[in-house]
Design a protein around this motif. Structure first.
Motif, mmCIF file in Angstrom:
data_model
loop_
_atom_site.group_PDB
_atom_site.id
_atom_site.type_symbol
_atom_site.label_atom_id
_atom_site.label_comp_id
_atom_site.label_asym_id
_atom_site.label_seq_id
_atom_site.Cartn_x
_atom_site.Cartn_y
_atom_site.Cartn_z
ATOM 1 N N ILE A 157 0.845 -1.201 0.000
ATOM 2 C CA ILE A 157 0.000 0.000 0.000
ATOM 3 C C ILE A 157 0.884 1.256 0.000
ATOM 4 C CG2 ILE A 157 -1.756 1.319 1.249
ATOM 5 C CD1 ILE A 157 -2.768 -1.356 2.382
ATOM 6 N N THR A 158 1.955 1.233 0.787
ATOM 7 C CA THR A 158 2.884 2.367 0.850
ATOM 8 C C THR A 158 3.488 2.626 -0.524
ATOM 9 O OG1 THR A 158 3.415 1.795 3.135
ATOM 10 C CG2 THR A 158 4.929 3.298 2.031
ATOM 11 N N ARG A 159 3.895 1.541 -1.191
ATOM 12 C CA ARG A 159 4.491 1.649 -2.524
ATOM 13 C C ARG A 159 3.472 2.221 -3.520
ATOM 14 N NH1 ARG A 159 6.496 -3.703 -3.332
ATOM 15 N NH2 ARG A 159 4.588 -4.158 -4.436
ATOM 16 N N GLU A 160 2.240 1.721 -3.441
ATOM 17 C CA GLU A 160 1.178 2.209 -4.329
ATOM 18 C C GLU A 160 0.907 3.699 -4.083
ATOM 19 O OE1 GLU A 160 -0.600 0.500 -6.887
ATOM 20 O OE2 GLU A 160 1.094 -0.848 -6.560
ATOM 21 N N ALA A 161 0.881 4.097 -2.815
ATOM 22 C CA ALA A 161 0.630 5.500 -2.472
ATOM 23 C C ALA A 161 1.755 6.381 -3.010
ATOM 24 C CB ALA A 161 0.503 5.667 -0.957
ATOM 25 N N LYS A 162 2.983 5.884 -2.910
ATOM 26 C CA LYS A 162 4.135 6.632 -3.410
ATOM 27 C C LYS A 162 4.035 6.790 -4.932
ATOM 28 C CE LYS A 162 9.151 6.704 -3.454
ATOM 29 N NZ LYS A 162 10.370 5.926 -3.397
ATOM 30 N N LYS A 163 3.611 5.724 -5.610
ATOM 31 C CA LYS A 163 3.427 5.799 -7.071
ATOM 32 C C LYS A 163 2.427 6.898 -7.418
ATOM 33 C CE LYS A 163 4.076 0.940 -8.397
ATOM 34 N NZ LYS A 163 3.288 -0.266 -8.678
ATOM 35 N N ARG A 164 1.339 6.967 -6.647
ATOM 36 C CA ARG A 164 0.304 7.979 -6.907
ATOM 37 C C ARG A 164 0.889 9.378 -6.735
ATOM 38 N NH1 ARG A 164 -1.288 3.534 -6.987
ATOM 39 N NH2 ARG A 164 -3.359 2.732 -7.337
ATOM 40 N N ARG A 165 1.674 9.574 -5.674
ATOM 41 C CA ARG A 165 2.266 10.880 -5.412
ATOM 42 C C ARG A 165 3.211 11.278 -6.550
ATOM 43 N NH1 ARG A 165 2.512 9.639 -0.361
ATOM 44 N NH2 ARG A 165 4.577 8.708 -0.478
ATOM 45 N N ALA A 199 4.258 14.281 -11.691
ATOM 46 C CA ALA A 199 4.582 14.223 -13.118
ATOM 47 C C ALA A 199 3.464 14.850 -13.957
ATOM 48 C CB ALA A 199 4.824 12.777 -13.546
ATOM 49 N N PHE A 200 2.218 14.528 -13.624
ATOM 50 C CA PHE A 200 1.075 15.097 -14.356
ATOM 51 C C PHE A 200 1.022 16.611 -14.158
ATOM 52 C CE2 PHE A 200 -1.186 10.801 -14.166
ATOM 53 C CZ PHE A 200 -1.001 10.565 -15.516
ATOM 54 N N GLU A 201 1.283 17.035 -12.934
ATOM 55 C CA GLU A 201 1.286 18.454 -12.576
ATOM 56 C C GLU A 201 2.299 19.189 -13.460
ATOM 57 O OE1 GLU A 201 -0.602 21.258 -10.512
ATOM 58 O OE2 GLU A 201 -0.952 19.169 -10.003
ATOM 59 N N GLN A 202 3.506 18.654 -13.556
ATOM 60 C CA GLN A 202 4.556 19.276 -14.365
ATOM 61 C C GLN A 202 4.211 19.224 -15.855
ATOM 62 O OE1 GLN A 202 7.867 17.016 -12.930
ATOM 63 N NE2 GLN A 202 8.090 18.273 -11.092
ATOM 64 N N GLY A 203 3.473 18.210 -16.246
ATOM 65 C CA GLY A 203 3.082 18.090 -17.642
ATOM 66 C C GLY A 203 1.838 18.888 -17.968
ATOM 67 N N GLY A 204 1.361 19.660 -17.009
ATOM 68 C CA GLY A 204 0.195 20.501 -17.220
ATOM 69 C C GLY A 204 -1.107 19.730 -17.317
ATOM 70 N N ARG A 205 -1.136 18.534 -16.734
ATOM 71 C CA ARG A 205 -2.371 17.738 -16.774
ATOM 72 C C ARG A 205 -2.987 17.697 -15.390
ATOM 73 N NH1 ARG A 205 -0.930 12.262 -19.558
ATOM 74 N NH2 ARG A 205 -3.122 11.902 -19.131
ATOM 75 N N ALA A 206 -3.576 18.819 -15.005
ATOM 76 C CA ALA A 206 -4.106 19.010 -13.661
ATOM 77 C C ALA A 206 -5.163 17.971 -13.277
ATOM 78 C CB ALA A 206 -4.676 20.419 -13.511
ATOM 79 N N GLU A 207 -6.040 17.621 -14.244
ATOM 80 C CA GLU A 207 -7.101 16.657 -13.953
ATOM 81 C C GLU A 207 -6.533 15.300 -13.559
ATOM 82 O OE1 GLU A 207 -10.526 15.792 -16.675
ATOM 83 O OE2 GLU A 207 -10.609 17.995 -16.689
ATOM 84 N N SER A 208 -5.554 14.830 -14.317
ATOM 85 C CA SER A 208 -4.919 13.546 -14.021
ATOM 86 C C SER A 208 -4.190 13.598 -12.688
ATOM 87 C CB SER A 208 -3.940 13.159 -15.131
ATOM 88 O OG SER A 208 -4.613 13.060 -16.362
ATOM 89 N N ALA A 209 -3.544 14.722 -12.417
ATOM 90 C CA ALA A 209 -2.828 14.903 -11.153
ATOM 91 C C ALA A 209 -3.812 14.824 -9.988
ATOM 92 C CB ALA A 209 -2.091 16.241 -11.144
ATOM 93 N N GLU A 210 -4.946 15.476 -10.177
ATOM 94 C CA GLU A 210 -6.003 15.498 -9.156
ATOM 95 C C GLU A 210 -6.477 14.079 -8.852
ATOM 96 O OE1 GLU A 210 -7.631 17.147 -6.319
ATOM 97 O OE2 GLU A 210 -6.418 18.378 -7.672
ATOM 98 N N ARG A 211 -6.675 13.297 -9.890
ATOM 99 C CA ARG A 211 -7.125 11.919 -9.761
ATOM 100 C C ARG A 211 -6.100 11.087 -8.966
ATOM 101 N NH1 ARG A 211 -11.256 7.971 -10.838
ATOM 102 N NH2 ARG A 211 -10.147 6.026 -10.559
ATOM 103 N N GLU A 212 -4.835 11.231 -9.328
ATOM 104 C CA GLU A 212 -3.774 10.489 -8.633
ATOM 105 C C GLU A 212 -3.762 10.865 -7.148
ATOM 106 O OE1 GLU A 212 -1.820 8.055 -9.825
ATOM 107 O OE2 GLU A 212 -2.531 8.239 -11.874
ATOM 108 N N ARG A 213 -3.907 12.166 -6.880
ATOM 109 C CA ARG A 213 -3.926 12.618 -5.479
ATOM 110 C C ARG A 213 -5.108 12.034 -4.719
ATOM 111 N NH1 ARG A 213 -2.702 17.578 -7.374
ATOM 112 N NH2 ARG A 213 -0.476 17.852 -7.384
#
Length: 152
Positions: free
Chosen positions: A57-65, A70-84
């Motif tokens: 679970i910790t590893r999965e949470a880290k992947k999401r973060r 990465a999405f944030e830097q790529g200007g994909r706010a919606e995807s970033a929001e979903r991951e968060r």
């Protein structure tokens, strides 16, 4: 009999599906498949202990973060929001993370305990700090704090 963490994830998945909570059910489904993958990874299939499930679970949470950043830097706010949002779901199953103040204090006392000075002493300090913060703070965060305090 106490339920295992994996059982709790499965029960929560069932509830999420029934209540049509797409985010929660998708997140739990992915996490459970990561657990299953881990269980069949070795030479013999086995049940993971709660500690091992927590690591997954910790590893999965880290992947999401990391994905959110990465999405944030790529200007994909919606995807970033979903991951968060998925990260938030996962964090419910993890032990409460240490606050910055708590981490600073643990590192400070470890440095005092080891008498460590300078960046070279990082390994010695980490050896003392790691068991105390296992599962309660991410490795990178811990290392950064140790480095900061040793640099003085």
């Amino acid at each position: 009999m106490t339920t295992t963490l994996k059982q709790r994830l499965q029960d929560d998945l069932t509830t999420a599906i029934k209540s049509r909570d797409e985010l929660r059910s998708a997140t739990l489904r992915l996490t459970l498949s990561a657990i299953t993958k881990e269980e069949v990874a070795g030479t013999t299939a086995r049940q993971l202990s709660d500690d091992e499930v927590l690591k997954v679970i910790t590893r999965e949470a880290k992947k999401r973060r990391e994905a959110a950043e990465a999405f944030e830097q790529g200007g994909r706010a919606e995807s970033a929001e979903r991951e968060r949002a998925e990260g938030v779901v996962l964090s419910e199953y993890l032990p409460k993370q240490l606050t910055d103040e708590e981490l600073v204090e643990i590192v400070r006392s470890a440095i005092a305990e080891t008498g460590a000075e300078g960046p070279r002493a990082m390994g010695a300090v980490m050896k003392v700090v790691n068991p105390k913060v296992a599962g309660l703070a991410e490795g990178g965060r811990v290392a950064a704090e140790v480095k900061k305090q040793l640099a003085g």
